[in-house]
Design an enzyme around this catalytic site. Structure first.
Site, PDB file in Angstrom:
ATOM      1  N   HIS A 128       0.868  -1.187   0.000  1.00 36.82           N
ATOM      2  CA  HIS A 128       0.000   0.000   0.000  1.00 36.82           C
ATOM      3  C   HIS A 128       0.903   1.234   0.000  1.00 36.82           C
ATOM      4  CE1 HIS A 128      -2.798   2.926   1.851  1.00 36.82           C
ATOM      5  NE2 HIS A 128      -3.767   2.137   1.445  1.00 36.82           N
ATOM      6  N   ASP A 205       2.975  -4.981   7.975  1.00 32.22           N
ATOM      7  CA  ASP A 205       1.757  -4.181   7.841  1.00 32.22           C
ATOM      8  C   ASP A 205       0.568  -5.144   7.920  1.00 32.22           C
ATOM      9  OD1 ASP A 205      -0.485  -2.880   6.953  1.00 32.22           O
ATOM     10  OD2 ASP A 205       0.409  -2.070   5.129  1.00 32.22           O
ATOM     11  N   GLN A 208      -4.654  -5.509   6.709  1.00 29.43           N
ATOM     12  CA  GLN A 208      -5.656  -6.406   6.104  1.00 29.43           C
ATOM     13  C   GLN A 208      -5.612  -7.809   6.704  1.00 29.43           C
ATOM     14  OE1 GLN A 208      -7.984  -5.479   3.996  1.00 29.43           O
ATOM     15  NE2 GLN A 208      -7.241  -3.429   3.533  1.00 29.43           N
ATOM     16  N   LYS A 231     -10.619  -1.133  10.117  1.00 34.74           N
ATOM     17  CA  LYS A 231     -10.820  -2.239   9.171  1.00 34.74           C
ATOM     18  C   LYS A 231     -11.234  -3.512   9.910  1.00 34.74           C
ATOM     19  CE  LYS A 231      -7.366  -0.405   6.004  1.00 34.74           C
ATOM     20  NZ  LYS A 231      -8.111   0.076   4.844  1.00 34.74           N
ATOM     21  N   CYS A 369      -4.772   2.458  -3.743  1.00 32.93           N
ATOM     22  CA  CYS A 369      -3.531   2.960  -3.110  1.00 32.93           C
ATOM     23  C   CYS A 369      -2.365   2.000  -3.322  1.00 32.93           C
ATOM     24  CB  CYS A 369      -3.706   3.238  -1.618  1.00 32.93           C
ATOM     25  SG  CYS A 369      -4.859   4.553  -1.292  1.00 32.93           S
TER      26      CYS A 369
END
Ligand code: PMP
Length: 411
Positions: A128, A205, A208, A231, A369
């Site tokens: 991202h 990261d 998600q 999220k 993104c």
């Protein structure tokens, strides 16, 4: 409708999400934009409302009852996050404004302490923008070099290429656990172990990943793990930076201000202990409390069950969409989370998105993104349906039907 999943009690779960009862353009809302942000259960909305209704006060340092109650609720939220990630200490949990906030904090603090001219930072093609741009800015400032691990046509991380890029100059590896555009679940444990062999620090990261799968930072042995609350059923404007205690202790603070100090004189300031050293100013107190309520809610359902149900949704949607002529799926990794990015020959993703929005269905279109990833596939963008555990097989059937209608209109 071909199959019905019985993994979770969907009927009662859907009642917990007030927004799922609303209509959009006269049709029942079908929300397939969970990768951008998830919907919020009543338990999260209630926790935030309770805080502002009954407990609102600034935290830390206050001796009055409200301040103590707010502090207790905020620190209890930190403990909830600690257990959610299986971190060793609650002081390893830093509240930030989100994934982007956490990554910028790390780029600033790691940059000051560990990155010098000629050093190398490794990311992957599927990052991202928030896991690209802070490193580019740092490399520009320090004269460091950004290296990018390629992916194959299925959208999978190429481990051999990664090993070739690793060297004694590698100071940092920062990769996504799950791709927001492709759904690819990366073999992060192996990536971490290989980077550690070269003495590099590793950031994962998890924006998600945490909504869909159990994350155990001690088992992964990552140095840092970052994610956003919004999220994973929580509110916007709050997120987490997990870091190993010794590493966080070693890093300089990011922002200066209240709460992050031990003592201040005009001659010299000394910094507070973890986690406060990295939490300057009044934080998003209601946000932290809302995040803890989101975690409690997920735990009540069971993250393993969430994952299993979403897997069924993805398999079913993939099978159904593949039957449509002219469909091209972007992201066909063997190990995938519930993200379905696609293109339809002869149509533009945003036209499809606009038409099915008229039918009450929310999907996302564009580059998500991840512009360099779009360049890798030589496409301007995709249409993306991303599923959450409150989605149903019936909704997928309605979506496929709507998609066919949209294609007919456009071709
Ligand atoms: N990384 C990934 C993989 C993401 O999906 C996102 C959000 N789309 C981000 C980082 C940035 O998250 P936020 O905007 O909440 O800071």
């Amino acid at each position: 409708m071909e199959t019905k999943t019985n993994i979770i009690d969907l009927e009662s779960i859907r009642k917990d999400f007030p927004i799922l009862t609303r209509k959009v353009n006269g049709k029942p809302l079908i929300y397939f934009d969970n990768g951008a942000t998830s919907q919020k259960p009543q338990a999260v909305i209630a926790a935030i409302e309770k805080y502002y209704t009954l407990e609102n006060s600034n935290i830390h340092r206050g001796i009055h009852t409200l301040s103590q109650e707010a502090t207790e609720a905020y620190e209890a939220a930190r403990n909830t996050v600690q257990h959610f990630l299986n971190a060793e200490h609650s002081k390893e949990i830093i509240f930030t404004s989100g994934t982007t906030g956490s990554l910028n904090l790390l780029a600033s603090s790691i940059g000051k302490k560990h990155i010098n001219q000629g050093d190398e930072i490794i990311i992957s093609t599927m990052e991202h923008h928030s896991n690209i741009v802070p490193w580019q800015m740092l490399c520009e400032e320090k004269g460091a070099i950004l290296k990018v691990v390629p992916i194959n046509d299925k959208g999978e991380f190429l481990m051999n290429e990664f090993e070739n890029l690793l060297s004694d100059k590698t100071k940092l590896v920062s990769v996504t656990h799950v791709s927001n555009t492709l759904g690819t679940i990366n073999p992060v444990k192996e990536i971490i172990a290989k980077a550690h062999q070269k003495g590099a620090l590793v950031i994962i990261d998890g924006a998600q990943a945490v909504p869909h799968t159990k994350v155990d930072v001690r088992n992964l042995d990552c140095d840092f793990y970052v994610f956003s609350a919004h999220k994973m059923l929580g509110p916007t404007g709050v997120g987490i930076l997990y870091g190993k205690e010794s590493l966080l202790n070693d890093l300089p603070p990011y922002q200066g201000g209240g709460d992050m100090i031990k003592t201040v004189t005009f001659e010299k300031t000394t910094y507070n202990e973890l986690p406060h050293k990295f939490e300057a100013g009044t934080p998003n107190i209601a946000g932290g409390i809302g995040l803890a309520a989101a975690i409690d809610y997920m735990n009540k359902i069971g993250v393993d069950k969430i994952e299993a149900h979403e897997h069924e949704l993805l398999s079913y949607a993939t099978k159904e969409i593949k039957q449509i002529e002219g469909i091209r799926i972007i992201g066909e990794a063997n190990n995938k989370a519930s993200v379905l990015s696609f293109l339809v020959d002869g149509t533009h993703p945003s036209d499809i998105g606009m038409i099915i929005d008229k039918l009450g269905i929310a999907i996302r279109t564009g580059h998500h993104c991840t512009e360099p990833l779009m360049d890798r596939f030589d496409i301007p963008g995709t249409a993306r349906a991303s599923f959450a555990f409150y989605n149903t097989i019936e909704e997928i059937d309605t979506f496929i039907h709507a998609l066919k209608r949209a294609i007919k209109m456009l071709l």
